[in-house]
Design an enzyme around this catalytic site. Sequence first.
Site, PDB file in Angstrom:
ATOM      1  N   CYS A 288      -0.616   5.213  -6.045  1.00 60.27           N
ATOM      2  CA  CYS A 288       0.645   5.783  -6.527  1.00 60.27           C
ATOM      3  C   CYS A 288       1.611   4.641  -6.825  1.00 60.27           C
ATOM      4  O   CYS A 288       2.699   4.531  -6.251  1.00 60.27           O
ATOM      5  CB  CYS A 288       1.232   6.741  -5.488  1.00 60.27           C
TER       6      CYS A 288
ATOM      7  N   CYS B 235       0.175  17.490  -6.086  1.00 55.93           N
ATOM      8  CA  CYS B 235       1.263  16.683  -6.641  1.00 55.93           C
ATOM      9  C   CYS B 235       2.022  17.422  -7.740  1.00 55.93           C
ATOM     10  O   CYS B 235       1.481  17.707  -8.815  1.00 55.93           O
ATOM     11  CB  CYS B 235       0.719  15.369  -7.182  1.00 55.93           C
TER      12      CYS B 235
ATOM     13  N   GLU C 224       5.749  -6.530  10.345  1.00 55.35           N
ATOM     14  CA  GLU C 224       6.684  -5.620   9.672  1.00 55.35           C
ATOM     15  C   GLU C 224       7.953  -6.344   9.229  1.00 55.35           C
ATOM     16  O   GLU C 224       8.496  -6.054   8.162  1.00 55.35           O
ATOM     17  CB  GLU C 224       7.023  -4.430  10.572  1.00 55.35           C
TER      18      GLU C 224
ATOM     19  N   CYS D   5      -6.495   9.942  -7.037  1.00 55.80           N
ATOM     20  CA  CYS D   5      -5.539  10.132  -5.956  1.00 55.80           C
ATOM     21  C   CYS D   5      -5.903  11.331  -5.084  1.00 55.80           C
ATOM     22  O   CYS D   5      -6.107  12.429  -5.585  1.00 55.80           O
ATOM     23  CB  CYS D   5      -4.132  10.327  -6.515  1.00 55.80           C
TER      24      CYS D   5
ATOM     25  N   TYR E 158      13.522   1.463   8.979  1.00 57.42           N
ATOM     26  CA  TYR E 158      12.124   1.348   8.577  1.00 57.42           C
ATOM     27  C   TYR E 158      11.286   0.684   9.661  1.00 57.42           C
ATOM     28  O   TYR E 158      10.254   1.212  10.105  1.00 57.42           O
ATOM     29  CB  TYR E 158      11.953   0.570   7.258  1.00 57.42           C
TER      30      TYR E 158
ATOM     31  N   CYS F  81      -3.702   8.402 -10.976  1.00 55.44           N
ATOM     32  CA  CYS F  81      -3.754   9.809 -10.546  1.00 55.44           C
ATOM     33  C   CYS F  81      -5.182  10.353 -10.509  1.00 55.44           C
ATOM     34  O   CYS F  81      -5.484  11.258  -9.733  1.00 55.44           O
ATOM     35  CB  CYS F  81      -2.874  10.664 -11.450  1.00 55.44           C
TER      36      CYS F  81
ATOM     37  N   ASP G  36       9.797   3.687   3.325  1.00 55.07           N
ATOM     38  CA  ASP G  36       9.994   2.456   2.568  1.00 55.07           C
ATOM     39  C   ASP G  36       9.904   2.796   1.076  1.00 55.07           C
ATOM     40  O   ASP G  36       9.878   3.962   0.702  1.00 55.07           O
ATOM     41  CB  ASP G  36       8.945   1.411   2.958  1.00 55.07           C
TER      42      ASP G  36
END
Length: 340
Positions: A191, A207, A40, A201, A121, A198, A139
């Site tokens: 995304c 959405c 991370e 998705c 984060y 899309c 994030d």
Amino acid sequence: MRKETAALLEWYDHHAREMPWRSPPGSRHTPDPYRIWLSEVMLQQTTVAAVRAYFDRFTTRWPTVADLAAAQDADVMAEWAGLGYYARARNLLKCARVVAQAGGFPETYDGLLTLPGVGPYTAAAVAAIAFDQPATVVDGNVERVMARLFNVEKPLPLSKPELTVLAAKLTPQTRPGDYAQAVMDLGATICTPRNPACGICPLRPFCAAQAEGTQSTLPRKIPKPEKPTRTGTLWLARHPDGRWLTEERAAKGLLGGMIGFPGMGWDSKTAHDAPPVTANWQDVGQIRHTFTHFHAALTVLAATTSARPDHGMFQPVNPENLPTLMRKAFDLAAATLLPR
DNA sequence: GACCCGTGGCT
DNA sequence: TAGCCAAGGGT
């Protein structure tokens, strides 16, 4: 669990990307907090592709947080060279030593947040992924997914608090680690900032941006100021025995703690006002390099000399252990002084 | 909140 | 090619 969350986890079960630090979705094995934390930190503002090789080298050389805590500072900085944001490497070592002394990582968001180099984060990511706690990860991916899912038209960073609240509402009590990674995978592969996919998705039915047709314009962002160009000079002196005149840069600031060559004009904090050693300096060309907030256009002067330097030390140089700007200068000078 | 801090890939 | 962008944090 909200329907958006369920759809996302269902998608993740079949589409999770493989990464060296990741446990497969729904895995019974508890991930190693050291590997999660290390990955991370490396992934802060850095792509998965760039991190892989560094993660493998670090975990091979330092398999546990205790091994890393016992490492020499210079070895860690050298191993980090090229990955950027060198304050991360300095804080990585500080953090490893705190954790090793404590006998392990804190297991709560608040506890993790106290560690050097661990912000909101990273604390949330480690809490969720390594310790299975329902912390909300926010994030750049999550910001983008939330802005589109709920058609948030207020620009970043003003909208960050609102996006954080929305993300928290989607965070489940079960599988929070998989959920966090699922949102980030979705943002990285479907995304995406431009040309979002899309059509495939899993969140399309929910959405708001897709319904409004605004997805390609979100998230809105306040424009960034232009980058100025700084000009200056770097001096690369090569000793006849093959060493180069280098200096260790100040611990904080630009390229902090890294090895560099003496310079003038472009970097106010470490600037000199004269060559570091008497020599027959030769202009070997220019290098350009862009940092976060400015462009650098530097003239590289090179020479071979055994004179005693006013500052810096003649040292063996491994170009792989140099930050990229310095490596560009080294490659240019070496090509002239050491023609093959 | 404002500013500082790298790098490589993509368009 | 020049700008945008990435699993941000420290001061």
